[in-house]
Design a protein around this motif. Sequence first.
Motif, mmCIF file in Angstrom:
data_model
loop_
_atom_site.group_PDB
_atom_site.id
_atom_site.type_symbol
_atom_site.label_atom_id
_atom_site.label_comp_id
_atom_site.label_asym_id
_atom_site.label_seq_id
_atom_site.Cartn_x
_atom_site.Cartn_y
_atom_site.Cartn_z
ATOM 1 N N ALA A 70 -4.494 4.486 -0.824
ATOM 2 C CA ALA A 70 -3.244 4.915 -0.212
ATOM 3 C C ALA A 70 -3.499 5.287 1.240
ATOM 4 C CB ALA A 70 -2.666 6.105 -0.965
ATOM 5 N N ASP A 71 -2.501 5.096 2.066
ATOM 6 C CA ASP A 71 -2.572 5.458 3.484
ATOM 7 C C ASP A 71 -2.156 6.917 3.615
ATOM 8 O OD1 ASP A 71 -2.741 5.414 6.230
ATOM 9 O OD2 ASP A 71 -0.809 4.426 6.507
ATOM 10 N N MET A 115 0.846 -1.201 0.000
ATOM 11 C CA MET A 115 0.000 0.000 0.000
ATOM 12 C C MET A 115 0.880 1.250 0.000
ATOM 13 S SD MET A 115 -2.726 1.338 2.874
ATOM 14 C CE MET A 115 -3.867 -0.041 2.629
ATOM 15 N N SER A 116 0.564 2.173 -0.884
ATOM 16 C CA SER A 116 1.301 3.432 -0.926
ATOM 17 C C SER A 116 0.874 4.333 0.227
ATOM 18 C CB SER A 116 1.052 4.147 -2.259
ATOM 19 O OG SER A 116 1.559 3.397 -3.334
ATOM 20 N N SER A 117 1.735 5.279 0.548
ATOM 21 C CA SER A 117 1.438 6.190 1.653
ATOM 22 C C SER A 117 1.809 7.608 1.260
ATOM 23 C CB SER A 117 2.210 5.776 2.910
ATOM 24 O OG SER A 117 3.611 5.805 2.670
ATOM 25 N N ALA A 118 1.088 8.556 1.837
ATOM 26 C CA ALA A 118 1.338 9.964 1.531
ATOM 27 C C ALA A 118 1.155 10.808 2.780
ATOM 28 C CB ALA A 118 0.401 10.448 0.427
ATOM 29 N N LEU A 119 1.988 11.815 2.900
ATOM 30 C CA LEU A 119 1.894 12.786 3.978
ATOM 31 C C LEU A 119 1.429 14.111 3.395
ATOM 32 C CD1 LEU A 119 2.547 13.660 6.950
ATOM 33 C CD2 LEU A 119 4.805 14.326 6.076
ATOM 34 N N PHE A 120 0.362 14.674 3.954
ATOM 35 C CA PHE A 120 -0.141 15.978 3.524
ATOM 36 C C PHE A 120 0.289 17.038 4.533
ATOM 37 C CE2 PHE A 120 -2.415 13.565 0.573
ATOM 38 C CZ PHE A 120 -3.158 14.367 -0.292
ATOM 39 N N VAL A 121 0.975 18.061 4.053
ATOM 40 C CA VAL A 121 1.423 19.170 4.891
ATOM 41 C C VAL A 121 0.466 20.331 4.645
ATOM 42 C CG1 VAL A 121 3.321 20.726 5.432
ATOM 43 C CG2 VAL A 121 3.801 18.351 4.754
ATOM 44 N N VAL A 122 -0.412 20.607 5.608
ATOM 45 C CA VAL A 122 -1.551 21.501 5.374
ATOM 46 C C VAL A 122 -1.460 22.740 6.268
ATOM 47 C CG1 VAL A 122 -4.063 21.629 5.188
ATOM 48 C CG2 VAL A 122 -2.909 19.433 4.872
ATOM 49 N N SER A 123 -1.803 23.876 5.703
ATOM 50 C CA SER A 123 -1.670 25.157 6.395
ATOM 51 C C SER A 123 -2.715 25.350 7.495
ATOM 52 C CB SER A 123 -1.809 26.302 5.385
ATOM 53 O OG SER A 123 -1.804 27.560 6.024
ATOM 54 N N GLN A 124 -2.260 25.979 8.567
ATOM 55 C CA GLN A 124 -3.164 26.408 9.641
ATOM 56 C C GLN A 124 -3.579 27.862 9.469
ATOM 57 O OE1 GLN A 124 -0.186 24.408 12.486
ATOM 58 N NE2 GLN A 124 -1.971 24.781 13.777
ATOM 59 N N GLU A 125 -3.055 28.497 8.416
ATOM 60 C CA GLU A 125 -3.377 29.902 8.161
ATOM 61 C C GLU A 125 -4.366 30.061 7.012
ATOM 62 O OE1 GLU A 125 -2.438 32.564 9.822
ATOM 63 O OE2 GLU A 125 -1.101 31.555 11.229
ATOM 64 N N GLY A 126 -4.741 28.938 6.381
ATOM 65 C CA GLY A 126 -5.727 29.003 5.311
ATOM 66 C C GLY A 126 -5.325 28.212 4.084
ATOM 67 N N TYR A 127 -5.742 26.932 4.024
ATOM 68 C CA TYR A 127 -5.475 26.122 2.837
ATOM 69 C C TYR A 127 -6.656 26.233 1.878
ATOM 70 C CZ TYR A 127 -8.609 22.369 4.495
ATOM 71 O OH TYR A 127 -9.702 21.640 4.899
#
Length: 230
Positions: A30-31, A1-13
């Motif tokens: 994907a995980d 299984m593939s995996s991905a990390l999402f780096v998401v803004s706390q200031e407005g995505y």
Amino acid sequence: MSSALFVVSQEGYWAEECFEPLTTLTAAEADVTVATPDGDPPVVDERSLDPDEVGEQYAQEAREIHETDERLDDPEPLATVDAADYDAVVFPGGHGTVWDVNQDRHARGLLRDAVAGDEGKALVVCHAAGILAFTREADGSFLVDGRSVTGFPNAWEADIVDEHDIMPDGRKLPYWVEDEVVAAGGDWDAELESDTSVTVDGDLITARGPPSSSAAAATLLSELGIETPI
């Protein structure tokens, strides 16, 4: 299984730029892990949920994802995650990234590590492309120097901020993404005559803005060798 990390803004995505890759990877089984600068839930840019701008149906669907997705509700702090643990690191855009993600040393380290070896991939969308202007290789050179990239163009930014770089919400935009990436040596082409713009340079995938989000997600799947879900 593939995996991905999402780096998401706390200031407005920007909703579409996050949810297109998120739902596409999820559909491909994907995980997915979400991380934010300090581990608090990310904040969505309300403009990206405006029915007048994105349509009533999409606005409703996107708000539901933002409010109910457990991964978004309980993210990891950036300092605790390692790019080596994931097949891809995804940086959704949104103006908010210029204040937090793009300036975060842990986010920059994740980007650098994701594209450093033969295994990882990075997808950087829209304003998140600004991180390319601040990320350096181990030898001190800019990661983006000599790379072909796209991202949120000056031509579009000029239609959003006023003559003093003040945004509609009253915040002053500290820099324009295209200017900074070009200054760091990036070979920038936002392909303004095209409906979408997605560029692949080695393990780095960049996308121009919201309308390119779906194409960016499909490109990431292809680069990971994952069959697109029917």
